[in-house]
Design an enzyme around this catalytic site. Structure first.
Site, mmCIF file in Angstrom:
data_model
loop_
_atom_site.group_PDB
_atom_site.id
_atom_site.type_symbol
_atom_site.label_atom_id
_atom_site.label_comp_id
_atom_site.label_asym_id
_atom_site.label_seq_id
_atom_site.Cartn_x
_atom_site.Cartn_y
_atom_site.Cartn_z
ATOM 1 N N HIS A 1 41.011 -7.263 62.258
ATOM 2 C CA HIS A 1 40.880 -5.778 62.502
ATOM 3 C C HIS A 1 41.190 -5.069 61.359
ATOM 4 O O HIS A 1 40.455 -4.314 60.528
ATOM 5 C CB HIS A 1 41.629 -5.203 63.549
ATOM 6 C CG HIS A 1 41.593 -3.682 63.847
ATOM 7 N ND1 HIS A 1 42.302 -2.743 63.173
ATOM 8 C CD2 HIS A 1 40.725 -3.244 64.644
ATOM 9 C CE1 HIS A 1 41.649 -1.455 63.508
ATOM 10 N NE2 HIS A 1 40.757 -1.879 64.419
ATOM 11 N N ASP B 1 48.047 -2.053 59.344
ATOM 12 C CA ASP B 1 46.891 -2.781 60.309
ATOM 13 C C ASP B 1 47.728 -4.108 60.454
ATOM 14 O O ASP B 1 48.873 -4.256 60.323
ATOM 15 C CB ASP B 1 45.634 -2.467 59.696
ATOM 16 C CG ASP B 1 44.719 -2.480 60.988
ATOM 17 O OD1 ASP B 1 44.652 -3.488 61.482
ATOM 18 O OD2 ASP B 1 44.173 -1.313 61.141
ATOM 19 N N SER C 1 38.551 3.394 64.807
ATOM 20 C CA SER C 1 39.373 2.526 63.896
ATOM 21 C C SER C 1 38.194 2.642 62.530
ATOM 22 O O SER C 1 38.882 3.243 61.406
ATOM 23 C CB SER C 1 39.082 1.228 64.169
ATOM 24 O OG SER C 1 40.082 1.115 65.472
#
Length: 504
Positions: free
Chosen positions: A277, A227, A449
């Site tokens: 994120h 990520d 996600s």
């Protein structure tokens, strides 16, 4: 509500349909160019994007192999002249042992490019992967593209430094998709407090995750997270990872992303999240269970290996694609890694990343990938890459209304294996509770996600319970513990996983 989500198609519905007055190529002329004499005109970015958009809407997918030499060459030129070449026979994504035929083929391709481009090997060859059958070369001439396409030892050619989303018209899409560092105060209805003082997200109750902890907490299982990295300002994903009930485990951080607009740069950006994120995903999987009154992860005793492989969730940059490829390669070679979680993607296949996924899969890794998250008006698009691959396990998010209502921004389709409840149908659509980017902060995260990271955490619970099991056995147990099993829904897979049933 903040949307730390996989916004892979944020500008998709408004992509440059009207900006094509400079000799646009229609579908008809595009197909004609595949068989007729190749035009020498360099197409503009809006012209190329129009062709991509038409192919996506017509077929639901896009491949550079189905474009003309002119289109491929134009995109390569606009992408700093970088052409990614997958060599070998069909299906030969990687080679773990020396292979004279593949070596000869690679060298012959490089020699041909050098000859056509009239450059040196150092000027021509940017990347030569020692396991994947992939090279990156510098190409400026249309004739080079035409001659290379005549070879039968090339699996694909892609302009990997060309971005459909990053142009003068849409510069904001390069580095913002799915990012956000601002924390939020959690609503009291969105968590419960458990000993010794951790917050359990309301979403866990939809999958009996807390009950599953009586049998397994992920101890001894290592999850790889590809990520944007995890925040160095969040000690619970750093120096305090071993705390409270979550002792005796490790967190490791690596960086394979190069922060530069120049493809030839080697300026690695380090392991730390600058987006937010990856921090949310790391929290979902493995944040510790302690007395800090902050959200706990699904597998709070698992080990975590976090890679900053991409700048944001949208793989639209050469270095992001290369960073993800390299992270997959490195995790694949680690015997301690059982699971890989990838809440990142792109609307269509990126073949060097696809080769890396296949390599990791060949090494026994259980790879979870996000089905896709976007704005409401782009939900027509199906499951994105790499969740669209058979080698990955695709996950999407739904609401808690009990009817498997798709989340506001989630994609679904035939490739989906599992669903996770991660959004309230009412109460302003609040999502999963996670650690924030900064010390002491909390936040909300949604979309496919967080659904993917949650599923990776559940897999770690199952694997601790059955440490000798193979990937297939773990995956089958998860399927058998899902609501629709033994049937599979056409767009929601096996449905919601019961974590308690999966570990019993």
């Amino acid at each position: 509500m903040k949307k730390l989500q996989l916004v892979v198609l944020a500008a998709f519905a408004i992509i440059v349909i009207g900006c094509t007055k400079d000799n646009p190529l229609t579908e008809e002329t595009q197909e004609t160019n595949l068989t007729s004499e190749t035009s020498q005109e360099l197409l503009t970015i809006p012209q190329i994007n129009k062709i991509i958009d038409e192919q996506l809407r017509r077929t639901g997918d896009f491949s550079w192999d189905k474009t003309s030499d002119q289109v491929l060459w134009s995109a390569t030129v606009h992408g700093s002249g970088i052409l990614t070449i997958g060599y070998g026979e069909k299906g030969e994504s990687f080679s773990t042992e020396k292979n004279a035929r593949l070596t000869d083929s690679k060298n012959a391709i490089i020699s041909e490019v050098i000859s056509m481009e009239k450059g040196s090997r150092k000027e021509t060859l940017f990347e030569d992967d020692d396991v994947l059958n992939v090279i990156d070369v510098q190409v400026k001439s249309l004739k080079t593209i035409t001659e290379l396409r005549k070879r039968n030892d090339i699996r694909y050619m892609e302009p990997n430094a060309y971005s459909f989303f990053y142009s003068e018209q849409y510069p904001q899409n390069r580095s913002s998709s799915g990012c956000g560092k601002d924390g939020q105060t959690l609503n009291n209805n969105d968590y419960r407090t458990v000993a010794p003082g951790s917050l359990v997200s309301w979403t866990y109750d939809e999958h009996n995750i807390e009950q599953a902890w009586s049998y397994s907490t992920g101890s001894g299982v290592t999850v790889g997270l590809i990520d944007t990295g995890v925040s160095q300002s969040q000690p619970l994903l750093g120096s305090n990872f071993n705390d409270g009930y979550s002792t005796g485990r490790t967190i490791q951080k690596y960086g394979t992303f190069i922060d530069s607009a120049w493809p030839w740069s080697n300026n690695y950006d380090g392991p730390h999240d600058k987006c937010g994120h990856g921090t949310s995903m790391g929290s979902t999987i493995a944040s510790p269970r302690n007395n800090d009154n902050l959200p706990v992860g699904v597998a709070y005793n698992s080990n975590l290996i976090a890679y900053r492989a991409t700048e944001d969730v949208l793989l639209n940059d050469y270095h992001e694609r290369k960073g993800v490829k390299d992270a997959l390669r490195q995790l694949a070679d680690r015997s301690d890694v059982k699971i890989i979680s990838m809440s990142i993607g792109y609307p269509w296949s990126i073949n060097n990343v696809k080769d890396a996924v296949r390599y990791a899969h060949s090494r026994g890794k259980l790879i979870f990938a996000a089905g896709g998250t976007s704005l409401d008006f782009t939900n027509w698009y199906p499951v994105i890459f790499p969740a669209s691959m058979s080698e990955t396990v695709a996950v999407t998010g739904i609401t808690d209304d009990g009817t498997y209502e798709q989340c506001d921004t989630c994609h679904d389709g035939s490739e989906i294996e599992f669903t996770i409840v991660m959004q309230r149908a009412n109460d302003n659509g609040r999502t999963s509770a996670v650690l924030g980017f900064y010390n002491g902060d909390t936040d909300y995260v949604g979309g496919s996600s967080v659904a993917t990271a949650t599923t990776a955490g559940i897999a770690a619970l199952v694997w601790e319970r059955h440490p000798t099991w193979s990937r297939s056995q773990v995956l089958n147990k998860m399927r058998q513990s899902s609501e629709f099993y033994p049937n599979k829904d056409s767009t929601k897979g096996y449905g919601n996983i019961d974590a308690l049933q999966a570990v019993q």
